[in-house]
Design an enzyme around this catalytic site. Structure first.
Site, PDB file in Angstrom:
ATOM      1  CG  ASN A   1      -1.760   1.205   1.378  1.00 21.84           C
ATOM      2  OD1 ASN A   1      -1.848   2.012   0.451  1.00 21.84           O
ATOM      3  ND2 ASN A   1      -2.401   1.360   2.522  1.00 21.84           N
ATOM      4  CD1 TRP A   2       3.282   0.974  -3.030  1.00 24.77           C
ATOM      5  CD2 TRP A   2       3.451   2.293  -4.824  1.00 24.77           C
ATOM      6  NE1 TRP A   2       3.935   0.268  -4.012  1.00 24.77           N
ATOM      7  CE2 TRP A   2       4.052   1.053  -5.122  1.00 24.77           C
ATOM      8  CE3 TRP A   2       3.440   3.288  -5.807  1.00 24.77           C
ATOM      9  CZ2 TRP A   2       4.642   0.784  -6.363  1.00 24.77           C
ATOM     10  CZ3 TRP A   2       4.012   3.019  -7.037  1.00 24.77           C
ATOM     11  CH2 TRP A   2       4.613   1.776  -7.313  1.00 24.77           C
ATOM     12  CE  LYS A   3      -0.141   3.461   4.748  1.00 26.08           C
ATOM     13  NZ  LYS A   3      -0.312   3.658   6.157  1.00 26.08           N
TER      14      LYS A   3
ATOM     15  CG  HIS B   1      -6.042   1.689   5.141  1.00 22.16           C
ATOM     16  ND1 HIS B   1      -5.667   2.649   6.060  1.00 22.16           N
ATOM     17  CD2 HIS B   1      -4.954   0.916   4.941  1.00 22.16           C
ATOM     18  CE1 HIS B   1      -4.397   2.452   6.397  1.00 22.16           C
ATOM     19  NE2 HIS B   1      -3.939   1.402   5.734  1.00 22.16           N
TER      20      HIS B   1
ATOM     21  CD  GLU C   1      -3.390   5.429   6.622  1.00 17.76           C
ATOM     22  OE1 GLU C   1      -3.381   5.472   5.375  1.00 17.76           O
ATOM     23  OE2 GLU C   1      -2.428   4.980   7.281  1.00 17.76           O
TER      24      GLU C   1
ATOM     25  CD  GLU D   1      -3.693  -2.689   7.210  1.00 18.12           C
ATOM     26  OE1 GLU D   1      -2.596  -2.922   6.698  1.00 18.12           O
ATOM     27  OE2 GLU D   1      -4.317  -1.633   7.035  1.00 18.12           O
TER      28      GLU D   1
ATOM     29  N   GLY E   1       1.906   2.278  10.726  1.00 14.21           N
ATOM     30  CA  GLY E   1       2.814   3.408  10.576  1.00 14.21           C
ATOM     31  C   GLY E   1       3.472   3.839  11.874  1.00 14.21           C
TER      32      GLY E   1
ATOM     33  CB  SER F   1       4.857  -1.589  12.091  1.00 11.24           C
ATOM     34  OG  SER F   1       4.372  -0.264  12.255  1.00 11.24           O
TER      35      SER F   1
ATOM     36  N   GLY G   1       2.664  -1.228   4.328  1.00 14.51           N
ATOM     37  CA  GLY G   1       2.683   0.198   4.023  1.00 14.51           C
ATOM     38  C   GLY G   1       4.109   0.675   3.778  1.00 14.51           C
ATOM     39  N   GLY G   2       4.702   1.264   4.803  1.00 14.08           N
ATOM     40  CA  GLY G   2       6.025   1.883   4.680  1.00 14.08           C
ATOM     41  C   GLY G   2       7.066   1.017   3.988  1.00 14.08           C
TER      42      GLY G   2
END
Ligand code: PEP
Length: 253
Positions: A9-11, A98, A100, A170, A176, A216, A237-238
């Site tokens: 997930n590049w966001k 998600h 977010e 998640e 994150g 994470s 993600g990251g």
């Protein structure tokens, strides 16, 4: 056997050029991956989708996913992107629910149910995210809260529809933050969700659903997480923004 999946997930990160460079690096390194049993899904921002699709080309095992889709079929909804449009140029997956989107865009259970319907109507695989806040976990209600998220947004589906869904657990407190759920915490939740699905749709269907862990995850903890019997991969993600880290995670099964 359940599908193993690692989704990135590049966001809202990376310029178009950076996204293309990252994709090329991933493809280059993926060519050397021996265990191609893992399905890889790249979920870049909307404007990257078409160029990334062209880079993926016919590469087996790598799929294209969006980070969201509209709950509407088509029409005067400025700024929205429908599942139908995404499917029309080869997008195969879509991340829905998600945390977010739930938090910053106030996406609730009912809206998410409609988005899931849209995705399935256009043959997109929903990667349906669920997870609890830190407070909920500390109060000991994490399992019931996450089960309720599934019930509210997915349990209206027929068994055939449900069988096409991928779930991503998640925990919000792990996204994150650098704070990963322990492998045991992930396993406990994944097992509970599978039992919850089994109670409504039967054991056979529940056993076929891929449940990913996200929060994470990184090359240092992926092996331990993926070794758990009910953890079928990760939503990353990251660490999906660095080709080397992402590939190490893919190779952690
Ligand atoms: C995510 O946002 O889906 C996620 C898992 O992020 P991170 O890996 O950066 O915690």
């Amino acid at each position: 056997m359940r599908k193993k999946i690692v989704a990135g997930n590049w966001k809202m990160n990376l310029s178009l050029e950076e996204g293309q460079r990252l994709t090329s690096e991933i493809l280059h390194q993926y060519a050397n991956v021996i265990n191609k049993q893992v399905s890889v899904v790249l979920n870049p921002p909307f404007p990257h989708l078409y160029p990334v699709k062209n880079l993926i080309g016919e590469t087996q095992g790598i799929f294209l996913g969006a980070q969201n889709c509209s709950d509407k079929e088509s029409g005067a909804f400025t700024g929205e992107v429908s599942a139908k449009i995404l499917a029309s140029f080869g997008v195969s997956h879509v991340i829905l629910g998600h945390s977010e989107r739930r938090e910053y865009f106030k996406e609730g259970d009912a809206l998410l149910a409609t988005k899931v319907n849209q995705a399935l109507a256009h043959d997109l695989t929903p990667i349906f995210c669920c997870g609890e806040s830190l407070q909920t976990r500390e109060e000991g209600n994490h399992i019931s809260v996450v089960r309720a998220q599934l019930t509210a947004s997915l349990f209206h589906l027929s068994a055939e529809e449900f069988s096409k869904v991928v779930i991503a657990y998640e925990p919000i407190w792990a996204i994150g933050t650098g704070k990963t759920a322990t492998a045991d915490q992930a396993q406990e939740m994944h097992q509970a969700l599978r039992a919850h699905i089994a109670a409504t749709y039967g054991k056979e269907l529940a056993e076929s659903i891929s449940i990913l862990y996200g929060g994470s995850a990184n090359p240092g903890n992926a092996k331990e997480l993926f070794a758990k019997p009910d953890v079928d991969g990760g939503l990353i993600g990251g660490a999906s923004l660095k080709a080397g880290d992402f590939l190490e995670i893919i190779c952690s099964f």
